[in-house]
Write an enzyme that holds these catalytic residues in place. Structure first.
Site, PDB file in Angstrom:
ATOM      1  N   TYR A 236     -12.281   5.840 -15.356  1.00 20.81           N
ATOM      2  CA  TYR A 236     -12.532   4.703 -14.470  1.00 20.81           C
ATOM      3  C   TYR A 236     -13.149   3.535 -15.234  1.00 20.81           C
ATOM      4  CZ  TYR A 236     -14.015   2.043 -10.389  1.00 20.81           C
ATOM      5  OH  TYR A 236     -14.189   1.038  -9.468  1.00 20.81           O
TER       6      TYR A 236
ATOM      7  N   VAL B  12       1.707   0.763  -6.680  1.00 24.57           N
ATOM      8  CA  VAL B  12       1.589  -0.198  -7.779  1.00 24.57           C
ATOM      9  C   VAL B  12       1.849   0.458  -9.120  1.00 24.57           C
ATOM     10  CG1 VAL B  12      -0.008  -1.699  -6.527  1.00 24.57           C
ATOM     11  CG2 VAL B  12      -0.928   0.136  -7.993  1.00 24.57           C
TER      12      VAL B  12
ATOM     13  N   LYS C 118     -11.331  -0.131 -15.847  1.00 21.61           N
ATOM     14  CA  LYS C 118     -11.893  -1.356 -15.296  1.00 21.61           C
ATOM     15  C   LYS C 118     -12.351  -2.324 -16.396  1.00 21.61           C
ATOM     16  CE  LYS C 118     -11.326  -0.589 -10.898  1.00 21.61           C
ATOM     17  NZ  LYS C 118     -10.462  -1.463 -10.072  1.00 21.61           N
TER      18      LYS C 118
ATOM     19  N   THR D 277     -16.654   1.772   1.777  1.00 21.63           N
ATOM     20  CA  THR D 277     -15.217   1.891   2.037  1.00 21.63           C
ATOM     21  C   THR D 277     -14.858   3.350   2.285  1.00 21.63           C
ATOM     22  OG1 THR D 277     -14.664   2.238  -0.295  1.00 21.63           O
ATOM     23  CG2 THR D 277     -14.749  -0.053   0.492  1.00 21.63           C
TER      24      THR D 277
ATOM     25  N   ASP E  46       0.857  -1.186   0.000  1.00 21.94           N
ATOM     26  CA  ASP E  46       0.000   0.000   0.000  1.00 21.94           C
ATOM     27  C   ASP E  46       0.890   1.232   0.000  1.00 21.94           C
ATOM     28  OD1 ASP E  46      -3.255   0.259   0.934  1.00 21.94           O
ATOM     29  OD2 ASP E  46      -2.043   2.085   0.971  1.00 21.94           O
TER      30      ASP E  46
END
Length: 255
Positions: A156, A65, A160, A191, A38
């Site tokens: 986005y 990442v 995805k 979240t 992370d």
């Protein structure tokens, strides 16, 4: 509690919070050794300490990442510690809301670097090790927007949807080597990422819950259970699949 992942070496990206944390907890509870990657180093340390408190073996890796050199270094560190990897959960990701004509180069690139490039960098490193050892399981985090579209979500949705295609290609290429690659497509989940978007005025969870046939957002642990289903060695014939965990969102076509 079963121990179906006993001694399995698992890396969870974006593992300090949300779906990543829920997945790490679930894997640890079933005996896996956990590596958390992370970018949020302070929260990563807190999460690692929490999991170690349950008796789990946990290794924390502070890295992005989106940085291929950092990803390679993280996997090299795991090579030294564990000598390989059995499980990768490609969870790290970002969201964003902007009309297509207002989408800047940097905003587009940021989403692609994290949501798409990051998935590729981690999958490639994991795949090299898993193919060599003849076994392994990868679960990528897609989205309902891997399957359907929404306005003001161009970067986005594109990222995805590409993850969905990447999942299928890798599954096909690596199946003969004993490596399975699947994905989950969560709907809206409770979240911190969603909470931040609410505070920024980017989304309103009330109509989102109303739009979802089951009438609510998902909990992170519900997505984690679906991820573990796809990772489970008992499901060895499942590869190249994207599992929608969306409360019926993508099935519902009525306005």
């Amino acid at each position: 509690m079963s121990r179906r992942f006993a001694d399995r070496r698992a890396l969870v990206t974006g593992g300090a919070a949300g779906i990543g944390l829920a997945t790490a907890r679930a894997l640890a509870a079933e005996g896996a050794r956990i590596a958390l990657l992370d970018i949020d180093a302070p929260r990563l340390d807190e999460t690692a300490a929490e999991l170690r408190g349950t008796g789990a073996e946990v290794h924390a890796l502070a890295a992005s990442v989106a940085d291929p050199d950092a990803v390679r270094a993280a996997f090299a560190e795991l090579d030294s510690r564990w000598g390989g990897l059995d499980i990768l959960v490609n969870n790290a990701g970002v969201i964003g809301k902007r009309a297509a004509l207002d989408l800047t180069d940097e905003a587009w690139s940021r989403v692609m670097r994290i949501n798409l490039d990051g998935v590729f960098y981690c999958a490639r490193e994991a795949g090299r090790r898993m193919v060599a050892q003849g076994s392994g399981a990868i679960v990528n985090l897609g989205s309902i927007y891997s399957l359907v579209a929404a306005p003001e979500r161009l970067a986005y949705c594109a990222s995805k949807a590409a993850v969905a295609a990447m999942t299928k290609v890798l599954a096909i290429e690596w199946a003969a080597h004993g490596v399975r690659v699947n994905a989950v497509a969560p709907g809206y989940v409770e979240t911190d990422l969603i909470a931040a978007a609410v505070r920024a005025g980017e989304i309103d969870t009330v109509p989102l819950a109303r739009r979802t046939p089951v009438g609510r957002l998902a909990r992170p642990d519900e997505i984690a259970r679906a991820i573990l289903f796809l990772l489970d060695p008992a499901n060895a014939y499942v590869t190249g699949h994207m599992l929608a965990v969306d409360g019926g969102w993508t099935a519902y076509g009525y306005v």
